[in-house]
Write a protein that holds these residues in place. Structure first.
Motif, PDB file in Angstrom:
ATOM      1  N   ILE A  54       0.722  -1.337   0.001  1.00 21.20           N
ATOM      2  CA  ILE A  54      -0.045  -0.102  -0.003  1.00 21.20           C
ATOM      3  C   ILE A  54       1.031   1.136  -0.031  1.00 21.20           C
ATOM      4  CG2 ILE A  54      -1.734   1.277   1.209  1.00 21.20           C
ATOM      5  CD1 ILE A  54      -3.134  -1.345   2.028  1.00 21.20           C
ATOM      6  N   GLY A  55       2.085   1.229   0.685  1.00 18.16           N
ATOM      7  CA  GLY A  55       2.940   2.318   0.874  1.00 18.16           C
ATOM      8  C   GLY A  55       3.487   2.786  -0.486  1.00 18.16           C
ATOM      9  N   ASP A  56       3.955   1.653  -1.140  1.00 17.87           N
ATOM     10  CA  ASP A  56       4.536   1.690  -2.561  1.00 17.87           C
ATOM     11  C   ASP A  56       3.399   2.224  -3.658  1.00 17.87           C
ATOM     12  OD1 ASP A  56       6.685   0.784  -1.876  1.00 17.87           O
ATOM     13  OD2 ASP A  56       6.542  -1.288  -2.719  1.00 17.87           O
ATOM     14  N   VAL A  57       2.141   1.632  -3.542  1.00 16.47           N
ATOM     15  CA  VAL A  57       1.033   2.203  -4.490  1.00 16.47           C
ATOM     16  C   VAL A  57       0.645   3.535  -3.995  1.00 16.47           C
ATOM     17  CG1 VAL A  57      -1.544   1.746  -4.890  1.00 16.47           C
ATOM     18  CG2 VAL A  57      -0.259  -0.043  -4.439  1.00 16.47           C
ATOM     19  N   ALA A  58       0.788   3.971  -2.930  1.00 16.83           N
ATOM     20  CA  ALA A  58       0.413   5.617  -2.369  1.00 16.83           C
ATOM     21  C   ALA A  58       1.659   6.319  -3.271  1.00 16.83           C
ATOM     22  CB  ALA A  58       0.379   5.692  -1.111  1.00 16.83           C
ATOM     23  N   SER A  64      -0.373  10.130   0.092  1.00 13.32           N
ATOM     24  CA  SER A  64      -0.176   9.699   1.234  1.00 13.32           C
ATOM     25  C   SER A  64      -0.875   8.252   1.491  1.00 13.32           C
ATOM     26  CB  SER A  64      -0.383  10.736   2.508  1.00 13.32           C
ATOM     27  OG  SER A  64      -1.825  10.831   2.691  1.00 13.32           O
ATOM     28  N   THR A  65      -0.642   7.537   2.440  1.00 15.60           N
ATOM     29  CA  THR A  65      -1.346   6.258   2.389  1.00 15.60           C
ATOM     30  C   THR A  65      -2.660   6.449   3.203  1.00 15.60           C
ATOM     31  OG1 THR A  65      -0.255   5.836   4.750  1.00 15.60           O
ATOM     32  CG2 THR A  65       0.741   4.894   2.834  1.00 15.60           C
ATOM     33  N   LYS A  66      -2.694   7.500   4.041  1.00 20.81           N
ATOM     34  CA  LYS A  66      -4.010   8.020   4.441  1.00 20.81           C
ATOM     35  C   LYS A  66      -4.847   8.485   3.793  1.00 20.81           C
ATOM     36  CE  LYS A  66      -5.796  11.009   8.237  1.00 20.81           C
ATOM     37  NZ  LYS A  66      -5.427  11.955   9.348  1.00 20.81           N
ATOM     38  N   THR A  67      -4.484   9.108   2.534  1.00 25.68           N
ATOM     39  CA  THR A  67      -5.342   9.637   1.673  1.00 25.68           C
ATOM     40  C   THR A  67      -5.953   8.272   0.563  1.00 25.68           C
ATOM     41  OG1 THR A  67      -4.305  11.944   1.671  1.00 25.68           O
ATOM     42  CG2 THR A  67      -5.744  11.398  -0.339  1.00 25.68           C
ATOM     43  N   LEU A  68      -4.916   7.770   0.607  1.00 24.63           N
ATOM     44  CA  LEU A  68      -5.048   6.516  -0.507  1.00 24.63           C
ATOM     45  C   LEU A  68      -6.257   5.698   0.310  1.00 24.63           C
ATOM     46  CD1 LEU A  68      -4.078   4.886  -2.971  1.00 24.63           C
ATOM     47  CD2 LEU A  68      -3.016   3.482  -1.478  1.00 24.63           C
ATOM     48  N   ARG A  69      -5.862   5.609   1.680  1.00 23.53           N
ATOM     49  CA  ARG A  69      -6.953   4.562   2.175  1.00 23.53           C
ATOM     50  C   ARG A  69      -8.329   5.140   2.185  1.00 23.53           C
ATOM     51  NH1 ARG A  69      -4.654   0.187   5.070  1.00 23.53           N
ATOM     52  NH2 ARG A  69      -2.333   0.641   5.259  1.00 23.53           N
ATOM     53  N   LYS A  70      -8.526   6.544   2.433  1.00 22.25           N
ATOM     54  CA  LYS A  70      -9.637   7.377   2.419  1.00 22.25           C
ATOM     55  C   LYS A  70     -10.440   7.264   1.241  1.00 22.25           C
ATOM     56  CE  LYS A  70     -11.385  11.925   3.133  1.00 22.25           C
ATOM     57  NZ  LYS A  70     -11.041  13.364   3.647  1.00 22.25           N
ATOM     58  N   HIS A  71      -9.852   7.392   0.069  1.00 20.54           N
ATOM     59  CA  HIS A  71     -10.561   7.690  -1.038  1.00 20.54           C
ATOM     60  C   HIS A  71     -10.602   6.268  -2.007  1.00 20.54           C
ATOM     61  CE1 HIS A  71     -10.932  11.858  -1.005  1.00 20.54           C
ATOM     62  NE2 HIS A  71      -9.634  11.933  -0.336  1.00 20.54           N
ATOM     63  N   SER A  73     -10.289   2.920  -0.595  1.00 20.87           N
ATOM     64  CA  SER A  73     -10.355   1.757   0.287  1.00 20.87           C
ATOM     65  C   SER A  73     -11.001   0.534  -0.283  1.00 20.87           C
ATOM     66  CB  SER A  73     -11.033   2.038   1.592  1.00 20.87           C
ATOM     67  OG  SER A  73     -12.254   2.293   1.551  1.00 20.87           O
ATOM     68  N   PRO A  74     -11.987   0.907  -0.976  1.00 18.72           N
ATOM     69  CA  PRO A  74     -12.724  -0.618  -1.472  1.00 18.72           C
ATOM     70  C   PRO A  74     -11.661  -1.382  -2.745  1.00 18.72           C
ATOM     71  CG  PRO A  74     -14.296   1.034  -1.707  1.00 18.72           C
ATOM     72  CD  PRO A  74     -13.097   1.860  -1.362  1.00 18.72           C
ATOM     73  N   LEU A  75     -10.770  -0.675  -3.303  1.00 22.31           N
ATOM     74  CA  LEU A  75      -9.770  -1.196  -4.078  1.00 22.31           C
ATOM     75  C   LEU A  75      -8.778  -1.971  -3.326  1.00 22.31           C
ATOM     76  CD1 LEU A  75      -9.315   1.668  -6.797  1.00 22.31           C
ATOM     77  CD2 LEU A  75     -10.752  -0.289  -7.084  1.00 22.31           C
ATOM     78  N   LEU A  76      -8.206  -1.292  -2.220  1.00 23.41           N
ATOM     79  CA  LEU A  76      -7.122  -1.793  -1.164  1.00 23.41           C
ATOM     80  C   LEU A  76      -7.803  -3.197  -0.691  1.00 23.41           C
ATOM     81  CD1 LEU A  76      -6.008   1.435   0.369  1.00 23.41           C
ATOM     82  CD2 LEU A  76      -5.317   0.175  -1.611  1.00 23.41           C
ATOM     83  N   GLU A  77      -8.954  -3.413  -0.384  1.00 21.77           N
ATOM     84  CA  GLU A  77      -9.492  -4.470   0.277  1.00 21.77           C
ATOM     85  C   GLU A  77      -9.592  -5.639  -1.030  1.00 21.77           C
ATOM     86  OE1 GLU A  77     -13.264  -3.111   1.894  1.00 21.77           O
ATOM     87  OE2 GLU A  77     -12.285  -1.879   3.247  1.00 21.77           O
TER      88      GLU A  77
END
Length: 170
Positions: A54-58, A64-71, A73-77
């Motif tokens: 996730i860090g590399d993707v961000a 940032s990883t926080k922004t990536l997770r916020k917007h 998250s369904p993709l990350l899951e």
């Protein structure tokens, strides 16, 4: 001539090294809210599908990883699903080319099908799991190989443990 070079440099200032547009900072406090795009969604899915963290993707999409997770998250899951979807699309594209008469696609499809069939047979008949088969074997030097061979000399032979080092002290 001067205006041409000015236009060139003013355009270059608005693009990153990779040609992505740079956003000008807004007046006021804080950064502007990130707006998810289909382009970013596709990049993220591809990066997840090939196993990036996730860090590399961000970092790759400039968040940032926080922004990536916020917007996103369904993709990350859906990391595992992303790989399956990528594989499905690649198989479908290869199949379409093969059906269309592309000989190299036919050969590649045959190789992939054979590899898949062998893996299924190995799984069915108790061979090592796919992940273990795919892992690289440990590389040993000449001395390590000789040491291991000496330690197992005679095992499963008529010599039995006669060749193994003695543990008794004289």
């Amino acid at each position: 001539m001067g205006s041409h070079s000015e236009n060139f440099f003013s355009m270059a200032e608005n693009l990153s090294l990779f040609g992505w547009p740079l956003k000008e900072p807004k007046e006021g406090a804080g950064r502007p809210e990130h707006e998810p795009t289909n382009e970013n969604r596709n990049k993220i899915m591809m990066l997840l599908a090939i196993g990036n963290t996730i860090g590399d993707v961000a970092a790759a999409v400039g968040l940032s990883t926080k922004t990536l997770r916020k917007h996103y998250s369904p993709l990350l899951e859906a990391r595992r699903v992303a790989r399956l979807q990528l594989d499905a699309q690649l198989w479908a594209a290869l199949y379409q080319k093969a059906i269309g008469g592309d000989v190299s696609a036919m050969k590649e499809l045959g190789k992939r099908l054979d590899k898949h069939d062998l893996a299924e047979l190995a799984d069915k008949f108790g061979a090592a799991p796919r992940q273990q088969r795919a892992a690289k074997s440990e590389k040993l030097g000449k001395k390590e190989i000789a040491q291991r061979e000496a330690e197992t000399a005679g095992v499963d032979s008529e010599w039995g443990d006669d060749l193994l080092p003695s543990t008794r002290v004289n």
